[in-house]
Motif scaffolding. Structure first.
Motif, PDB file in Angstrom:
ATOM      1  N   SER A  23       0.822  -1.215   0.000  1.00  0.00           N
ATOM      2  CA  SER A  23       0.000   0.000   0.000  1.00  0.00           C
ATOM      3  C   SER A  23       0.850   1.257   0.000  1.00  0.00           C
ATOM      4  CB  SER A  23      -0.943   0.002   1.204  1.00  0.00           C
ATOM      5  OG  SER A  23      -1.849  -1.066   1.120  1.00  0.00           O
ATOM      6  N   LEU A  24       1.919   1.252   0.776  1.00  0.00           N
ATOM      7  CA  LEU A  24       2.811   2.413   0.803  1.00  0.00           C
ATOM      8  C   LEU A  24       3.448   2.633  -0.562  1.00  0.00           C
ATOM      9  CD1 LEU A  24       4.235   4.701   2.294  1.00  0.00           C
ATOM     10  CD2 LEU A  24       5.993   3.028   2.981  1.00  0.00           C
ATOM     11  N   ALA A  25       3.926   1.567  -1.185  1.00  0.00           N
ATOM     12  CA  ALA A  25       4.528   1.687  -2.517  1.00  0.00           C
ATOM     13  C   ALA A  25       3.505   2.214  -3.521  1.00  0.00           C
ATOM     14  CB  ALA A  25       5.074   0.333  -2.975  1.00  0.00           C
ATOM     15  N   LEU A  26       2.283   1.734  -3.415  1.00  0.00           N
ATOM     16  CA  LEU A  26       1.220   2.184  -4.319  1.00  0.00           C
ATOM     17  C   LEU A  26       0.969   3.686  -4.153  1.00  0.00           C
ATOM     18  CD1 LEU A  26      -1.863   0.163  -5.156  1.00  0.00           C
ATOM     19  CD2 LEU A  26      -2.127   2.564  -4.656  1.00  0.00           C
ATOM     20  N   LEU A  27       0.882   4.148  -2.914  1.00  0.00           N
ATOM     21  CA  LEU A  27       0.653   5.580  -2.662  1.00  0.00           C
ATOM     22  C   LEU A  27       1.812   6.430  -3.192  1.00  0.00           C
ATOM     23  CD1 LEU A  27      -0.811   5.380   0.935  1.00  0.00           C
ATOM     24  CD2 LEU A  27      -2.008   6.158  -1.122  1.00  0.00           C
ATOM     25  N   ILE A  28       3.028   5.999  -2.938  1.00  0.00           N
ATOM     26  CA  ILE A  28       4.205   6.745  -3.424  1.00  0.00           C
ATOM     27  C   ILE A  28       4.209   6.771  -4.946  1.00  0.00           C
ATOM     28  CG2 ILE A  28       6.733   6.759  -3.533  1.00  0.00           C
ATOM     29  CD1 ILE A  28       6.663   5.637  -0.612  1.00  0.00           C
ATOM     30  N   LEU A  92      12.960   0.321  -6.265  1.00  0.00           N
ATOM     31  CA  LEU A  92      12.004   0.050  -5.181  1.00  0.00           C
ATOM     32  C   LEU A  92      10.628  -0.292  -5.751  1.00  0.00           C
ATOM     33  CD1 LEU A  92      12.926   2.694  -2.439  1.00  0.00           C
ATOM     34  CD2 LEU A  92      13.578   0.290  -2.563  1.00  0.00           C
ATOM     35  N   PHE A  93      10.218   0.406  -6.797  1.00  0.00           N
ATOM     36  CA  PHE A  93       8.931   0.076  -7.429  1.00  0.00           C
ATOM     37  C   PHE A  93       8.980  -1.330  -8.042  1.00  0.00           C
ATOM     38  CE2 PHE A  93       8.114   4.820  -7.961  1.00  0.00           C
ATOM     39  CZ  PHE A  93       7.220   4.862  -6.906  1.00  0.00           C
ATOM     40  N   PHE A  97       6.227  -4.143  -6.977  1.00  0.00           N
ATOM     41  CA  PHE A  97       5.167  -4.595  -7.873  1.00  0.00           C
ATOM     42  C   PHE A  97       5.516  -5.796  -8.748  1.00  0.00           C
ATOM     43  CE2 PHE A  97       4.467   0.109  -7.465  1.00  0.00           C
ATOM     44  CZ  PHE A  97       3.517  -0.012  -6.457  1.00  0.00           C
ATOM     45  N   VAL A  98       6.784  -6.097  -8.902  1.00  0.00           N
ATOM     46  CA  VAL A  98       7.183  -7.246  -9.720  1.00  0.00           C
ATOM     47  C   VAL A  98       7.655  -8.377  -8.809  1.00  0.00           C
ATOM     48  CG1 VAL A  98       8.652  -8.083 -11.597  1.00  0.00           C
ATOM     49  CG2 VAL A  98       7.747  -5.755 -11.669  1.00  0.00           C
ATOM     50  N   PRO A 110       8.945   0.764   4.842  1.00  0.00           N
ATOM     51  CA  PRO A 110       8.847   2.229   4.977  1.00  0.00           C
ATOM     52  C   PRO A 110      10.218   2.882   5.195  1.00  0.00           C
ATOM     53  CG  PRO A 110       7.117   1.165   6.241  1.00  0.00           C
ATOM     54  CD  PRO A 110       8.021   0.073   5.734  1.00  0.00           C
ATOM     55  N   GLU A 111      11.087   2.221   5.936  1.00  0.00           N
ATOM     56  CA  GLU A 111      12.419   2.771   6.183  1.00  0.00           C
ATOM     57  C   GLU A 111      13.220   2.888   4.888  1.00  0.00           C
ATOM     58  OE1 GLU A 111      11.118   0.131   7.853  1.00  0.00           O
ATOM     59  OE2 GLU A 111      10.743   1.060   9.794  1.00  0.00           O
ATOM     60  N   GLU A 112      13.126   1.870   4.030  1.00  0.00           N
ATOM     61  CA  GLU A 112      13.831   1.929   2.746  1.00  0.00           C
ATOM     62  C   GLU A 112      13.312   3.077   1.904  1.00  0.00           C
ATOM     63  OE1 GLU A 112      14.963  -2.114   0.913  1.00  0.00           O
ATOM     64  OE2 GLU A 112      13.195  -2.511   2.155  1.00  0.00           O
TER      65      GLU A 112
END
Length: 163
Positions: A23-28, A92-93, A97-98, A110-112
């Motif tokens: 979810s955090l990656a999606l928001l970013i 990071l993406f 996602f992959v 989140p730290e990364e």
């Protein structure tokens, strides 16, 4: 943010640290590109690549290895894409996602995200045409201005069927 309902979360049966990282990656991703990572523009009318289906299948148009080579899809017109982002952020993406689609524990924490984004903070500049736009100094163009031009050009070529 995960989809229209929670049934579209890749690991829909539970919520945990890995789903939070997703979810955090999606928001970013949405904040940095203006688009959902699993949205795409279909160049055919078969409805095979809609967002909810893409989430379930792990189809992310920004990473070619996630869909068949003959798929007729592209990034949405309103998206800036990810090519302009620093490699560290793109990586990071990719993990989110992959790699994270098959193995959720590979998703960035989140730290990364914090330390990667913080390290990039000083490498961004303001656009000379629009002070609200920021992008990496290493980029030769403003991706937001480019997106606006693409979107306006495309809107002019689409017939208005409502009138």
């Amino acid at each position: 943010m995960l989809g229209k309902d929670f049934k579209t979360v890749p690991e829909k049966d539970s919520f945990n640290k890995n789903t939070d990282n997703y979810s955090l990656a999606l928001l970013i991703f949405c904040l940095l590109t203006g688009a959902h990572p699993f949205s795409c523009t279909e160049l055919s009318d078969d409805g095979q690549y809609v967002q909810d289906k893409n989430i379930k299948k792990g189809v992310c148009v920004y990473f070619k290895e996630t869909y068949p080579s003959d798929a007729q899809i592209g990034i949405p017109l309103y998206s800036s894409g990810i090519g302009w982002l620093p490699d560290e952020i793109q990586d990071l993406f990719y993990r989110a996602f992959v790699l994270g689609f098959k193995e959720p524990s590979k998703r960035p924490t989140p730290e990364e995200w914090y330390y990667t984004l913080k390290a990039q903070e000083k490498s961004f500049r303001r656009c000379s045409a629009n002070k609200n736009h920021v992008y990496p100094r290493t980029s030769s163009y403003c991706p937001w201005c480019d997106t606006e031009v693409r979107f306006k050009t495309r809107k002019k070529t689409v017939p208005n069927i409502a009138s």
